[in-house]
Motif scaffolding. Structure first.
Motif, PDB file in Angstrom:
ATOM      1  N   GLY A 155      -9.815  -4.945  -0.845  1.00  0.00           N
ATOM      2  CA  GLY A 155     -10.689  -5.030  -2.004  1.00  0.00           C
ATOM      3  C   GLY A 155     -10.875  -3.709  -2.710  1.00  0.00           C
ATOM      4  N   THR A 156     -11.763  -3.754  -3.710  1.00  0.00           N
ATOM      5  CA  THR A 156     -12.119  -2.579  -4.491  1.00  0.00           C
ATOM      6  C   THR A 156     -13.618  -2.346  -4.335  1.00  0.00           C
ATOM      7  OG1 THR A 156     -12.481  -3.877  -6.512  1.00  0.00           O
ATOM      8  CG2 THR A 156     -10.272  -2.978  -6.162  1.00  0.00           C
ATOM      9  N   TYR A 157     -13.995  -1.090  -4.233  1.00  0.00           N
ATOM     10  CA  TYR A 157     -15.380  -0.722  -3.943  1.00  0.00           C
ATOM     11  C   TYR A 157     -15.813   0.373  -4.916  1.00  0.00           C
ATOM     12  CZ  TYR A 157     -14.352  -3.463   0.134  1.00  0.00           C
ATOM     13  OH  TYR A 157     -13.976  -4.508   0.949  1.00  0.00           O
ATOM     14  N   SER A 186      -9.083 -13.861  -0.371  1.00  0.00           N
ATOM     15  CA  SER A 186      -9.241 -13.212  -1.674  1.00  0.00           C
ATOM     16  C   SER A 186      -9.778 -11.810  -1.476  1.00  0.00           C
ATOM     17  CB  SER A 186     -10.234 -13.975  -2.544  1.00  0.00           C
ATOM     18  OG  SER A 186      -9.767 -15.272  -2.788  1.00  0.00           O
ATOM     19  N   PRO A 187      -9.312 -10.837  -2.276  1.00  0.00           N
ATOM     20  CA  PRO A 187      -9.824  -9.489  -2.142  1.00  0.00           C
ATOM     21  C   PRO A 187     -11.280  -9.404  -2.622  1.00  0.00           C
ATOM     22  CG  PRO A 187      -8.249  -9.601  -3.950  1.00  0.00           C
ATOM     23  CD  PRO A 187      -8.247 -10.936  -3.280  1.00  0.00           C
ATOM     24  N   TYR A 188     -12.029  -8.506  -2.026  1.00  0.00           N
ATOM     25  CA  TYR A 188     -13.398  -8.213  -2.462  1.00  0.00           C
ATOM     26  C   TYR A 188     -13.304  -7.362  -3.722  1.00  0.00           C
ATOM     27  CZ  TYR A 188     -18.000  -6.120  -2.659  1.00  0.00           C
ATOM     28  OH  TYR A 188     -19.230  -5.707  -3.091  1.00  0.00           O
ATOM     29  N   ILE A 189     -14.116  -7.679  -4.709  1.00  0.00           N
ATOM     30  CA  ILE A 189     -14.148  -6.868  -5.944  1.00  0.00           C
ATOM     31  C   ILE A 189     -15.589  -6.494  -6.190  1.00  0.00           C
ATOM     32  CG2 ILE A 189     -13.665  -6.801  -8.408  1.00  0.00           C
ATOM     33  CD1 ILE A 189     -11.411  -8.807  -7.865  1.00  0.00           C
ATOM     34  N   GLY A 190     -15.854  -5.215  -6.048  1.00  0.00           N
ATOM     35  CA  GLY A 190     -17.239  -4.763  -6.218  1.00  0.00           C
ATOM     36  C   GLY A 190     -17.325  -3.303  -6.547  1.00  0.00           C
TER      37      GLY A 190
END
Length: 158
Positions: free
Chosen positions: A81-83, A154-158
């Motif tokens: 994901g994106t942080y 699904s990737p985390y998007i935050g």
């Protein structure tokens, strides 16, 4: 060497003065264990990672940082994901940089090498999933690892 201090939703945190694209890498071995480092700058456990340098891609930075910090060569396999939570501020006491979180977390598999500490890692080791919770780490790192361990497709998007 200066220290790294992580703040989360803390009114006493310094105002951010930089935003640096960085990458973290969750590397696994054949047994499914996670490659983890005990950071030299705050003594917390983390997965390898660091800033993406000009002239390199995200996967290139991930492979480079992993090798530099752990002695392990890896191959990128996916995205956790994106942080980019602005409530997470990282202060580097050596130069006064107060960085807003901005990290892309990838998965990888180990190809070669032996866990070897560096200037940035006091200790490097393979950690079984059931031992991760017992390690001292910053809240943001724990969240990233939990997202990986959840097995979400699904990737985390935050």
């Amino acid at each position: 060497m200066g220290k790294r201090v992580d703040y989360y939703d803390d009114p006493g945190a310094p105002e951010p003065n930089s935003l640096v694209p960085s990458v973290n890498v969750i590397v696994t071995n054949e047994a499914g264990e996670l490659l983890m480092i005990r950071r030299s700058d705050n003594d917390n456990w983390a997965v390898p990672g660091g800033a993406i340098d000009l002239g390199e891609s995200i996967p290139q930075a991930a492979v480079r940082e992993t090798l530099e910090e752990t002695g392990i060569t890896c191959e990128i396999t996916g995205l956790v994901g994106t942080y980019s939570d602005p409530r997470h501020v990282i202060l580097y006491t050596s130069n006064g940089e107060a960085r807003q979180e901005f990290s892309i977390v990838l998965t990888a598999r180990a190809l070669s090498g032996e866990p070897t500490p560096s200037d940035e890692s006091r200790e490097v080791r393979w950690v079984p999933h059931d031992q991760v919770d017992g390690l001292r780490m910053d809240r943001s790192m724990r969240v990233r690892i939990q997202h990986y361990l959840s097995g979400s497709s699904s990737p985390y998007i935050g």
